[in-house]
Design an enzyme around this catalytic site. Structure first.
Site, PDB file in Angstrom:
ATOM      1  N   ARG A   1      11.522  -5.509   4.620  1.00  0.00           N
ATOM      2  CA  ARG A   1      11.234  -4.072   4.435  1.00  0.00           C
ATOM      3  C   ARG A   1      12.248  -3.208   5.191  1.00  0.00           C
ATOM      4  O   ARG A   1      12.607  -3.493   6.323  1.00  0.00           O
ATOM      5  CB  ARG A   1       9.822  -3.763   4.939  1.00  0.00           C
ATOM      6  CG  ARG A   1       9.535  -2.265   5.003  1.00  0.00           C
ATOM      7  CD  ARG A   1       8.066  -1.960   4.995  1.00  0.00           C
ATOM      8  NE  ARG A   1       7.332  -2.531   6.119  1.00  0.00           N
ATOM      9  CZ  ARG A   1       6.007  -2.501   6.218  1.00  0.00           C
ATOM     10  NH1 ARG A   1       5.279  -1.940   5.276  1.00  0.00           N
ATOM     11  NH2 ARG A   1       5.418  -3.032   7.264  1.00  0.00           N
TER      12      ARG A   1
ATOM     13  N   LYS B   1       0.828  -1.213   0.000  1.00  0.00           N
ATOM     14  CA  LYS B   1       0.000   0.000   0.000  1.00  0.00           C
ATOM     15  C   LYS B   1       0.866   1.269   0.000  1.00  0.00           C
ATOM     16  O   LYS B   1       0.631   2.187  -0.774  1.00  0.00           O
ATOM     17  CB  LYS B   1      -0.942   0.030   1.224  1.00  0.00           C
ATOM     18  CG  LYS B   1      -1.906  -1.136   1.289  1.00  0.00           C
ATOM     19  CD  LYS B   1      -2.799  -1.051   2.508  1.00  0.00           C
ATOM     20  CE  LYS B   1      -2.073  -1.111   3.838  1.00  0.00           C
ATOM     21  NZ  LYS B   1      -1.337  -2.366   4.080  1.00  0.00           N
TER      22      LYS B   1
ATOM     23  N   ARG C   1      -9.279   1.577   8.978  1.00  0.00           N
ATOM     24  CA  ARG C   1      -8.696   0.294   9.366  1.00  0.00           C
ATOM     25  C   ARG C   1      -9.708  -0.592  10.086  1.00  0.00           C
ATOM     26  O   ARG C   1      -9.385  -1.703  10.472  1.00  0.00           O
ATOM     27  CB  ARG C   1      -7.546   0.616  10.298  1.00  0.00           C
ATOM     28  CG  ARG C   1      -6.458  -0.370  10.474  1.00  0.00           C
ATOM     29  CD  ARG C   1      -5.352  -0.315   9.550  1.00  0.00           C
ATOM     30  NE  ARG C   1      -4.103  -0.805  10.049  1.00  0.00           N
ATOM     31  CZ  ARG C   1      -2.957  -0.310   9.644  1.00  0.00           C
ATOM     32  NH1 ARG C   1      -2.918   0.705   8.815  1.00  0.00           N
ATOM     33  NH2 ARG C   1      -1.848  -0.832  10.074  1.00  0.00           N
TER      34      ARG C   1
ATOM     35  N   ARG D   1      -0.079  -8.168  14.063  1.00  0.00           N
ATOM     36  CA  ARG D   1      -0.644  -7.229  13.090  1.00  0.00           C
ATOM     37  C   ARG D   1      -1.486  -7.955  12.046  1.00  0.00           C
ATOM     38  O   ARG D   1      -2.511  -7.443  11.605  1.00  0.00           O
ATOM     39  CB  ARG D   1       0.478  -6.431  12.429  1.00  0.00           C
ATOM     40  CG  ARG D   1       0.963  -5.310  13.339  1.00  0.00           C
ATOM     41  CD  ARG D   1       2.276  -4.746  12.926  1.00  0.00           C
ATOM     42  NE  ARG D   1       2.297  -4.251  11.580  1.00  0.00           N
ATOM     43  CZ  ARG D   1       3.375  -4.219  10.811  1.00  0.00           C
ATOM     44  NH1 ARG D   1       4.532  -4.637  11.279  1.00  0.00           N
ATOM     45  NH2 ARG D   1       3.310  -3.736   9.598  1.00  0.00           N
TER      46      ARG D   1
HETATM   47  P1  ADP Z   1       1.593  -1.437   7.521  1.00  0.00           P
HETATM   48  O1  ADP Z   1       1.955  -0.444   6.445  1.00  0.00           O
HETATM   49  O2  ADP Z   1       2.633  -2.464   7.691  1.00  0.00           O
HETATM   50  O3  ADP Z   1       0.230  -1.993   7.327  1.00  0.00           O
HETATM   51  P2  ADP Z   1       1.154   0.911   9.141  1.00  0.00           P
HETATM   52  O4  ADP Z   1       2.351   1.748   8.931  1.00  0.00           O
HETATM   53  O5  ADP Z   1      -0.060   1.241   8.338  1.00  0.00           O
HETATM   54  O6  ADP Z   1       1.574  -0.605   8.889  1.00  0.00           O
HETATM   55  O7  ADP Z   1       0.735   0.911  10.667  1.00  0.00           O
HETATM   56  C1  ADP Z   1       1.644   0.731  11.711  1.00  0.00           C
HETATM   57  C2  ADP Z   1       0.913   0.823  13.039  1.00  0.00           C
HETATM   58  O8  ADP Z   1       0.368   2.149  13.204  1.00  0.00           O
HETATM   59  C3  ADP Z   1      -0.275  -0.103  13.189  1.00  0.00           C
HETATM   60  O9  ADP Z   1       0.106  -1.389  13.635  1.00  0.00           O
HETATM   61  C4  ADP Z   1      -1.124   0.646  14.234  1.00  0.00           C
HETATM   62  O10 ADP Z   1      -0.593   0.478  15.556  1.00  0.00           O
HETATM   63  C5  ADP Z   1      -0.916   2.102  13.836  1.00  0.00           C
HETATM   64  N1  ADP Z   1      -1.944   2.547  12.874  1.00  0.00           N
HETATM   65  C6  ADP Z   1      -1.744   2.906  11.572  1.00  0.00           C
HETATM   66  N2  ADP Z   1      -2.899   3.275  10.991  1.00  0.00           N
HETATM   67  C7  ADP Z   1      -3.868   3.129  11.934  1.00  0.00           C
HETATM   68  C8  ADP Z   1      -5.278   3.320  11.951  1.00  0.00           C
HETATM   69  N3  ADP Z   1      -5.954   3.743  10.856  1.00  0.00           N
HETATM   70  N4  ADP Z   1      -5.946   3.073  13.107  1.00  0.00           N
HETATM   71  C9  ADP Z   1      -5.305   2.670  14.211  1.00  0.00           C
HETATM   72  N5  ADP Z   1      -3.985   2.438  14.266  1.00  0.00           N
HETATM   73  C10 ADP Z   1      -3.258   2.670  13.142  1.00  0.00           C
HETATM   74  P1  ADP Z   2       2.217  -1.862   3.176  1.00  0.00           P
HETATM   75  O1  ADP Z   2       2.213  -0.345   3.163  1.00  0.00           O
HETATM   76  O2  ADP Z   2       0.995  -2.445   2.552  1.00  0.00           O
HETATM   77  O3  ADP Z   2       2.496  -2.422   4.518  1.00  0.00           O
HETATM   78  P2  ADP Z   2       4.778  -1.601   1.740  1.00  0.00           P
HETATM   79  O4  ADP Z   2       4.477  -0.695   0.597  1.00  0.00           O
HETATM   80  O5  ADP Z   2       5.513  -1.016   2.885  1.00  0.00           O
HETATM   81  O6  ADP Z   2       3.419  -2.335   2.225  1.00  0.00           O
HETATM   82  O7  ADP Z   2       5.585  -2.850   1.141  1.00  0.00           O
HETATM   83  C1  ADP Z   2       6.060  -3.897   1.976  1.00  0.00           C
HETATM   84  C2  ADP Z   2       7.412  -4.398   1.454  1.00  0.00           C
HETATM   85  O8  ADP Z   2       7.223  -5.080   0.210  1.00  0.00           O
HETATM   86  C3  ADP Z   2       8.426  -3.283   1.171  1.00  0.00           C
HETATM   87  O9  ADP Z   2       9.691  -3.757   1.538  1.00  0.00           O
HETATM   88  C4  ADP Z   2       8.313  -3.057  -0.344  1.00  0.00           C
HETATM   89  O10 ADP Z   2       9.560  -2.600  -0.889  1.00  0.00           O
HETATM   90  C5  ADP Z   2       7.973  -4.454  -0.845  1.00  0.00           C
HETATM   91  N1  ADP Z   2       7.076  -4.453  -2.020  1.00  0.00           N
HETATM   92  C6  ADP Z   2       6.006  -3.652  -2.242  1.00  0.00           C
HETATM   93  N2  ADP Z   2       5.382  -3.967  -3.407  1.00  0.00           N
HETATM   94  C7  ADP Z   2       6.077  -5.012  -3.935  1.00  0.00           C
HETATM   95  C8  ADP Z   2       5.935  -5.806  -5.128  1.00  0.00           C
HETATM   96  N3  ADP Z   2       4.948  -5.599  -6.015  1.00  0.00           N
HETATM   97  N4  ADP Z   2       6.836  -6.794  -5.331  1.00  0.00           N
HETATM   98  C9  ADP Z   2       7.833  -7.020  -4.439  1.00  0.00           C
HETATM   99  N5  ADP Z   2       8.019  -6.324  -3.297  1.00  0.00           N
HETATM  100  C10 ADP Z   2       7.149  -5.323  -3.039  1.00  0.00           C
END
Ligand code: ADP
Ligand code: ADP
Length: 218
Positions: A131, A18, A93, A175
């Site tokens: 990541r 994302k 979320r 998570r």
């Molecule tokens: P990922 O990209 O791996 O899904 P995020 O960066 O979106 O993780 O989120 C990291 C942490 O920040 C979550 O585990 C949660 O604790 C908090 N967080 C992020 N977005 C929200 C939300 N919309 N509501 C509540 N907590 C959130």
């Molecule tokens: P999210 O915000 O959904 O948690 P991220 O954008 O942070 O996900 O991506 C998670 C990990 O996967 C990062 O290390 C990113 O570089 C890698 N990644 C994202 N998209 C792809 C893809 N299409 N193929 C391979 N690796 C990816």
């Protein structure tokens, strides 16, 4: 509607891509990425009240309370760069946040589309454990799939790359659990509104971006 805005809600399990895709969409559409995770991490780093409040939840991999999160998003959406809409990354979320977001965006035509980036669980784990994030600008890399030009250094601003504390195995497991329990119901929520669009997230970053662009702009 005269003041119609484009609100895109990116859905997908943690690690689906994302943030990566939201940043690319920001570049190609000019709509700002709003990442609640990034905003919380910024506040954590700067030890603000919001950061202190969010810390224990983030460390466990639980959601920060809705009231705090919703208010934070409301404030962010009032910034001048959001006048055309926004790419929502990590918000809403859960169903409470989704209904609050509908209320917030109703005067502007509501949510335009909710793309779901679909990735298998084992690939998700590989993506999260590899990541690396930039300490200063939040750019996201992967040690194998999307490495920086120079190891440990951000291509964008030269910042230090680090592994997020919540990307360690125990927290990742929680998570994913929280995702399936609280966030996955949003898939049905947006499907029922006719807004869900599925995208194969196993493709390359570029191919996923093309698919998303067709959905958002098309
Ligand atoms: P990922 O990209 O791996 O899904 P995020 O960066 O979106 O993780 O989120 C990291 C942490 O920040 C979550 O585990 C949660 O604790 C908090 N967080 C992020 N977005 C929200 C939300 N919309 N509501 C509540 N907590 C959130
Ligand atoms: P999210 O915000 O959904 O948690 P991220 O954008 O942070 O996900 O991506 C998670 C990990 O996967 C990062 O290390 C990113 O570089 C890698 N990644 C994202 N998209 C792809 C893809 N299409 N193929 C391979 N690796 C990816």
């Amino acid at each position: 509607m005269s003041d119609r805005r484009i609100y895109v809600v990116l859905l997908g399990v943690p690690g689906a891509g994302k943030g990566t895709q939201a940043k690319l969409l920001e570049q190609s559409t000019g709509l700002p990425q709003i990442s609640t995770g990034d905003i919380f991490r910024y506040n954590l780093k700067n030890q603000t009240e919001l950061g202190k409040l969010a810390k224990s939840y983030m460390d466990r991999g639980d959601l920060v309370p809705d009231e705090v999160t919703i208010r934070m998003v409301q404030d962010r959406l009032q910034q001048p760069d959001c006048v055309r809409g926004a790419i929502m990354d990590g918000f809403p979320r859960n169903l409470v946040q989704a209904t609050a977001f509908d209320t917030m965006t109703a005067p502007y035509g509501g949510v335009r589309v909710a793309p779901l980036i679909q990735v298998e669980d084992d690939e998700t784990i590989r993506r999260i454990t590899g990541r690396r994030s930039c300490r200063t600008c939040g750019a996201v890399y992967h040690v194998i799939y999307n490495p920086p030009k120079v190891e440990g250094i951000c291509d964008v601003d030269g910042g230090e790359l680090y592994q997020r504390d919540d990307d360690k195995e125990d927290t990742v497991r929680n998570r994913l659990f929280v995702y399936y329990k609280q966030t996955a119901p949003l898939i049905g929520y947006y499907y029922a509104k006719g807004l869900l669009r599925e995208v194969d997230g196993a493709m390359s970053i570029e191919a996923v971006q093309q698919a998303l662009l067709a959905i958002v702009v098309g």
